[in-house]
Motif scaffolding. Structure first.
Motif, short mmCIF file in Angstrom:
data_model
loop_
_atom_site.label_atom_id
_atom_site.label_comp_id
_atom_site.label_asym_id
_atom_site.label_seq_id
_atom_site.Cartn_x
_atom_site.Cartn_y
_atom_site.Cartn_z
N TYR A 1 0.83 -1.20 0.00
CA TYR A 1 0.00 0.00 0.00
C TYR A 1 0.86 1.25 0.00
CZ TYR A 1 -3.82 -3.14 1.00
OH TYR A 1 -4.74 -4.16 0.92
N SER A 2 2.12 1.13 -0.37
CA SER A 2 3.05 2.25 -0.25
C SER A 2 2.61 3.47 -1.06
CB SER A 2 4.47 1.83 -0.63
OG SER A 2 4.51 1.32 -1.95
N ASP A 3 2.00 3.28 -2.22
CA ASP A 3 1.53 4.44 -3.00
C ASP A 3 0.45 5.21 -2.25
OD1 ASP A 3 3.28 3.87 -5.05
OD2 ASP A 3 1.77 2.92 -6.33
N ILE A 4 -0.46 4.51 -1.63
CA ILE A 4 -1.52 5.16 -0.87
C ILE A 4 -0.95 5.79 0.40
CG2 ILE A 4 -3.65 4.79 0.45
CD1 ILE A 4 -4.28 2.52 -1.58
N LEU A 5 -0.13 5.05 1.12
CA LEU A 5 0.42 5.52 2.39
C LEU A 5 1.29 6.77 2.22
CD1 LEU A 5 1.37 2.07 3.94
CD2 LEU A 5 -0.62 3.48 4.48
N SER A 6 1.91 6.93 1.08
CA SER A 6 2.76 8.10 0.85
C SER A 6 2.00 9.24 0.16
CB SER A 6 3.99 7.71 0.02
OG SER A 6 3.60 7.22 -1.24
N ASP A 7 0.76 9.04 -0.18
CA ASP A 7 -0.06 10.06 -0.85
C ASP A 7 -0.43 11.15 0.16
OD1 ASP A 7 -2.35 11.47 -1.97
OD2 ASP A 7 -2.45 9.85 -3.44
N PRO A 8 -0.18 12.42 -0.16
CA PRO A 8 -0.50 13.50 0.79
C PRO A 8 -1.99 13.65 1.07
CG PRO A 8 0.28 14.41 -1.30
CD PRO A 8 0.46 12.92 -1.37
N ARG A 9 -2.84 13.04 0.25
CA ARG A 9 -4.29 13.10 0.49
C ARG A 9 -4.76 12.05 1.51
NH1 ARG A 9 -6.83 11.40 -4.47
NH2 ARG A 9 -4.97 10.12 -4.61
N PHE A 10 -3.85 11.17 1.91
CA PHE A 10 -4.19 10.07 2.82
C PHE A 10 -3.51 10.26 4.17
CE2 PHE A 10 -3.27 5.96 4.76
CZ PHE A 10 -4.53 5.38 4.78
N LYS A 11 -4.26 10.04 5.24
CA LYS A 11 -3.66 10.07 6.57
C LYS A 11 -4.14 8.85 7.33
CE LYS A 11 -2.84 12.76 10.67
NZ LYS A 11 -2.96 14.04 11.33
N LEU A 12 -3.20 8.12 7.90
CA LEU A 12 -3.49 6.97 8.73
C LEU A 12 -3.37 7.39 10.19
CD1 LEU A 12 -4.06 3.93 9.07
CD2 LEU A 12 -1.59 3.56 8.91
N ILE A 13 -4.43 7.17 10.94
CA ILE A 13 -4.46 7.54 12.35
C ILE A 13 -4.61 6.25 13.14
CG2 ILE A 13 -5.67 8.86 14.13
CD1 ILE A 13 -6.81 10.53 11.68
N THR A 14 -3.64 5.96 13.99
CA THR A 14 -3.71 4.73 14.78
C THR A 14 -3.52 5.05 16.25
OG1 THR A 14 -1.37 4.17 14.82
CG2 THR A 14 -2.61 3.48 12.90
N GLY A 15 -3.98 4.14 17.05
CA GLY A 15 -3.80 4.24 18.49
C GLY A 15 -4.00 2.87 19.08
N ARG A 16 -3.65 2.75 20.32
CA ARG A 16 -3.78 1.46 20.99
C ARG A 16 -5.22 1.16 21.38
NH1 ARG A 16 1.81 3.15 23.02
NH2 ARG A 16 0.67 5.03 23.44
N ASN A 17 -6.09 2.18 21.35
CA ASN A 17 -7.50 1.99 21.68
C ASN A 17 -8.30 3.17 21.10
OD1 ASN A 17 -7.28 4.20 23.60
ND2 ASN A 17 -6.23 2.73 24.92
#
Length: 143
Positions: free
Chosen positions: A119-135
């Protein structure tokens, strides 16, 4: 580590600064067992439930995204990275002026998806943001 995982992590570094804690602890996070769907795409089962289709996950993700009636320029907030099959169709539908924020609180599932597919193309796209957390509470604090 798979080559997909390494490419995905490389795409995340620098683009998604808040993920440094996740990437620094990736050895501690287990992955789920991956199986191939009938059309040979990776999927997995968690607590008896399939995360994506056992038959044609990419095609079914396309149908799902089409049903959302997204258009150019939409800002989409998505809860669930899953195995990632819905990400590219959403990015295609929202076009160059749209944004996709994806939240994922199941770090084992995220790691599994990043190991299974590139998914590297999507993950590096400035229009995409991945937000993660432990909960969920940690996710909410990042919004």
């Amino acid at each position: 580590m798979t080559s997909s995982y390494l490419k995905n992590v490389k795409a995340l570094i620098g683009q998604q600064n808040h993920l440094e804690w996740l990437l620094s602890r990736e050895q501690e996070i287990p992955s789920f067992s991956v199986v191939l769907s009938k059309d040979f795409h990776p999927t997995c089962k968690i607590e008896g439930k399939w995360i994506s289709s056992r038959y044609a996950p990419a095609a079914e993700a396309e149908r799902f995204v089409y049903s959302l009636k997204l258009k150019e320029g939409d800002f989409v907030v998505l809860y669930g990275f899953g195995m990632g099959y819905h990400l590219l169709p959403i990015m295609d539908r929202i076009g160059k002026t749209g944004y996709l924020y994806c939240m994922e609180s199941n770090l084992s599932l995220l790691k599994t998806a990043l190991e299974a597919s590139d998914y590297s193309d999507i993950l590096s796209d400035p229009r995409f943001k991945l937000i993660t957390g432990r909960n969920c509470e940690e996710l909410a604090s990042l919004l």
